[in-house]
Design a protein around this motif. Structure first.
Motif, mmCIF file in Angstrom:
data_model
loop_
_atom_site.group_PDB
_atom_site.id
_atom_site.type_symbol
_atom_site.label_atom_id
_atom_site.label_comp_id
_atom_site.label_asym_id
_atom_site.label_seq_id
_atom_site.Cartn_x
_atom_site.Cartn_y
_atom_site.Cartn_z
ATOM 1 N N PHE A 49 46.464 45.727 43.545
ATOM 2 C CA PHE A 49 47.801 45.227 43.835
ATOM 3 C C PHE A 49 48.220 45.639 45.242
ATOM 4 O O PHE A 49 47.795 46.683 45.753
ATOM 5 N N ASP A 50 49.078 44.816 45.848
ATOM 6 C CA ASP A 50 49.580 45.183 47.169
ATOM 7 C C ASP A 50 50.779 46.120 47.034
ATOM 8 O O ASP A 50 51.174 46.501 45.919
ATOM 9 N N MET A 51 51.377 46.490 48.141
ATOM 10 C CA MET A 51 52.472 47.462 48.141
ATOM 11 C C MET A 51 53.733 46.934 47.456
ATOM 12 O O MET A 51 54.622 47.704 47.112
ATOM 13 N N GLY A 53 53.515 45.369 44.594
ATOM 14 C CA GLY A 53 53.185 45.285 43.179
ATOM 15 C C GLY A 53 52.655 43.930 42.766
ATOM 16 O O GLY A 53 52.639 43.606 41.581
ATOM 17 N N ARG A 54 52.186 43.130 43.727
ATOM 18 C CA ARG A 54 51.646 41.800 43.423
ATOM 19 C C ARG A 54 50.132 41.896 43.217
ATOM 20 O O ARG A 54 49.427 42.462 44.058
ATOM 21 N N MET A 55 49.643 41.332 42.141
ATOM 22 C CA MET A 55 48.209 41.394 41.844
ATOM 23 C C MET A 55 47.448 40.503 42.814
ATOM 24 O O MET A 55 47.711 39.308 42.918
ATOM 25 N N LEU A 56 46.468 41.100 43.497
ATOM 26 C CA LEU A 56 45.659 40.362 44.463
ATOM 27 C C LEU A 56 44.339 39.900 43.870
ATOM 28 O O LEU A 56 43.812 38.857 44.264
ATOM 29 N N ALA A 57 43.792 40.661 42.963
ATOM 30 C CA ALA A 57 42.521 40.291 42.345
ATOM 31 C C ALA A 57 42.402 40.985 41.008
ATOM 32 O O ALA A 57 42.876 42.105 40.828
ATOM 33 N N GLN A 58 41.771 40.311 40.076
ATOM 34 C CA GLN A 58 41.500 40.865 38.755
ATOM 35 C C GLN A 58 40.005 40.840 38.509
ATOM 36 O O GLN A 58 39.284 40.020 39.068
ATOM 37 N N ASN A 68 47.054 39.503 32.403
ATOM 38 C CA ASN A 68 48.260 38.795 32.826
ATOM 39 C C ASN A 68 49.536 39.552 32.498
ATOM 40 O O ASN A 68 50.574 39.308 33.126
ATOM 41 N N SER A 69 49.492 40.458 31.503
ATOM 42 C CA SER A 69 50.668 41.301 31.262
ATOM 43 C C SER A 69 50.631 42.541 32.146
ATOM 44 O O SER A 69 51.673 43.010 32.619
ATOM 45 N N MET A 70 49.437 43.097 32.390
ATOM 46 C CA MET A 70 49.300 44.211 33.330
ATOM 47 C C MET A 70 49.768 43.803 34.724
ATOM 48 O O MET A 70 50.240 44.636 35.505
ATOM 49 N N ALA A 71 49.663 42.506 35.025
ATOM 50 C CA ALA A 71 50.104 42.019 36.335
ATOM 51 C C ALA A 71 51.583 42.304 36.564
ATOM 52 O O ALA A 71 52.030 42.400 37.717
ATOM 53 N N PRO A 302 41.139 31.479 41.503
ATOM 54 C CA PRO A 302 41.202 32.897 41.114
ATOM 55 C C PRO A 302 42.580 33.281 40.589
ATOM 56 O O PRO A 302 43.608 32.776 41.062
ATOM 57 N N ASN A 303 42.596 34.178 39.610
ATOM 58 C CA ASN A 303 43.830 34.589 38.951
ATOM 59 C C ASN A 303 44.483 35.731 39.731
ATOM 60 O O ASN A 303 43.880 36.785 39.918
ATOM 61 N N ASN A 304 45.709 35.520 40.190
ATOM 62 C CA ASN A 304 46.440 36.539 40.938
ATOM 63 C C ASN A 304 47.917 36.169 40.940
ATOM 64 O O ASN A 304 48.333 35.201 40.295
#
Length: 562
Positions: A49-51, A53-58, A68-71, A302-304
């Protein structure tokens, strides 16, 4: 590389590298886990995740319900512990169902990552722990406080020093303290490995931050999903799905709207929460709704954060798909994993050539507990879960996959593993003949399983199953899949939910549901019917009754007499 703008090729290479980093993170978690549901079945998630809190890669390894909930979890972490307060060597933990992944048996650990003394992002991971006390693995809880240890958002590692008080609390609230402590350390360790690999990548590409890469990933993923959505018809479509429920059926309703802004699903009209542990926090509903939508409109993207952003939901408070604390939610997967089939019913009206028939959807996990010795000794017992699945629904252009963990992505646990840690023996585990819904393309098959005590003692079966009363539906003339079945060999049927005894000398019989078919069975290719008959996937009677074919020799079929 930060002094000038990176080239698109550089950014794409770094994006792929991030995916490789989190996959190694996930593999470390799986290989060091103590719980067989993680080690053997892959019930986990990992991401960077970036600073913000956005998911960049799973990681590819993992489940949509976790990923998708951990995101959303890292955003909660940053609200409780702002980035400026985090130090190198810190790690944070929670299993709050509403800030984590939907139930208390999933621990989420989040770790800030530092490069040259500066925080550059965060790693987060989730895994399912077999026992955290309470009425674990049960549909019979009446509130979340019956569902075992509840960890609010806490710091579990402070500058490299483990919080021994919290770890002692975790050990004290489980029937399997060694496994539970070991799983907690595996979560911490995999984040550390992910961070080391990210630091290596930062050095290799001379990066000072992830900001430019993060914006590239999120913007391009969002644009790619919106581009795919732009190809779909505009409008609103509705679908209703009736589930077995707990004691009485539950109706799920969805209104799916496709617009220029994305796809929105409204669950207004869905039945309210029930006083048992099958309710679903909204984060888990979103996880499987977004996954179902993504399978149809964004399967190659890709999922992000960016690809998930155009997929939104709404549900009334305390609808069963938006259960509010302190509702009982331990078995939230029973309803939550039906979300793809629910939204598929809407999408089928808009893009019928891309959407499958209904499948078993919900995992058919086999959770058993009992004595390790005969005669039983107090406190010497076992409790374990074997992951299982039914059949997927047929697609408009091919048969459904058999005994496949869709939409969960969880693999089946090998029986040999279960037999080594539980006092049970498996007498049968094979395709369930005739369980697939017939059609031009048939559904996937379910599975037939027989289990008995290996020490001549009673054991308990913790049922948490769907699609027994209401089977997966076929479409366009395709037949429904065969419903699931729970019974004892001695004759009595078992309930789909609740803890029930299996007497010594008797056997637990399980048949997981088959997937629904698509299209008129009479139009199925004769060679395909013949192949299914030869493989004993269908019986001669099914060949006659469902497909209108008569077996006259081992290698030939003729139309049945009418």
């Amino acid at each position: 590389m930060t002094a000038v703008q990176s080239s698109l090729i550089d950014l794409q290479i770094m994006w792929n590298r991030l995916i490789a980093v989190v996959e190694e993170q996930a593999q470390v978690l799986q290989r060091t886990a103590f719980s067989p549901i993680v080690r053997e079945a892959g019930d986990l998630s990992a991401g960077v995740f970036d600073m913000q809190g956005r998911m960049l890669a799973q990681a590819v390894t993992g489940t949509p319900g976790h990923i998708n909930s951990m995101a959303l979890t890292v955003g909660h972490v940053l609200r409780h512990f702002p980035a400026e307060t985090m130090k190198e060597g810190d790690a944070y933990i929670t299993n709050d169902p509403w800030m984590g992944t939907g139930h208390t048996s999933d621990f989420v650990v989040t770790t800030p990552c530092f490069h040259k003394g500066r925080m550059i992002g965060l790693f987060s991971c989730t895994s399912h722990l077999i026992d955290i006390g309470g009425m674990n693995a049960s549909t019979e809880t009446t509130d979340v406080f019956m569902e075992g240890l509840y960890i609010p958002m806490l710091k579990i590692v402070d500058r490299g020093a483990v919080n021994e008080t919290l770890m002692a609390m975790i050990r004290a609230n489980t029937r399997t303290p060694i496994d539970t402590e070991g799983d907690t350390y595996s979560l911490i360790a995999c984040n550390d490995v992910g961070c080391r690999r990210l630091v290596e990548m930062m050095d290799e590409f001379a990066l000072a931050s992830l900001d430019e890469l993060a914006e590239h990933i999120i913007a391009h993923s969002r644009a790619a999903v919106l581009s795919e959505i732009a190809k779909l018809p505009r409008g609103t479509w509705h679908n209703t799905l009736v589930t077995d429920g707990y004691g009485k059926p539950i109706t799920l309703q969805a209104a799916l709207t496709i617009s220029d802004a994305g796809i929105h699903v409204d669950f207004t009209g869905t039945d309210p929460i029930v006083p048992r542990g099958i309710n679903v926090p909204l984060c888990y509903t979103l996880a499987y709704t977004a996954y179902g939508l993504g399978c149809i409109v964004a399967k190659d993207i890709p999922n992000n954060y960016g690809s998930l952003e155009p997929l939104t939901i709404a549900a009334p408070e305390n609808a069963i798909v938006n259960a509010m604390k302190p509702a009982a939610v331990w078995s939230r997967h029973i309803i939550g994993q039906l979300m793809p089939d629910l939204v598929f019913g809407c999408l089928r009206q808009a893009v019928p050539d891309r959407v499958p028939a209904e499948g078993s959807a919900t995992l058919w996990n086999v959770t058993v507990s009992g004595a390790r010795h005969s005669p039983p000794r107090f406190g010497v017992n076992f409790r374990t879960t074997m992951t299982g699945s039914g059949g997927m629904g047929a697609l408009p252009y091919r048969d459904g996959l058999s005994v496949t963990g869709y939409p969960s992505g969880v693999r089946g646990t090998p029986v040999e593993i279960v037999e080594t840690i539980a006092s049970v023996i498996f007498w049968r585990k094979e395709y369930a003949e005739d369980s697939a819904g017939a059609g031009t393309y048939r559904g996937g098959l379910g599975q037939a399983i027989e289990i008995e005590s290996s020490i001549g003692e009673d054991f308990n079966f913790h049922a948490a199953h769907e699609r027994i009363i209401y089977p997966p539906r076929g479409y366009d003339g395709g037949q429904d899949g065969m419903p699931g079945l729970l019974a004892l060999r001695s004759g009595p049927r078992l309930r789909g939910k609740g803890v029930q005894p299996v007497p010594a000398g008797d056997r637990l019989l399980i048949r997981t549901p088959g997937g629904g078919g698509i299209g008129d069975p009479a139009k199925r290719d004769t060679a395909a019917v013949q192949a299914d008959l030869r493989a004993e996937l269908i019986s001669p009677q099914a060949a006659r009754d469902a497909y209108g074919m008569e077996a006259v020799a081992a290698d030939s079929l003729l139309p049945a007499a009418r």
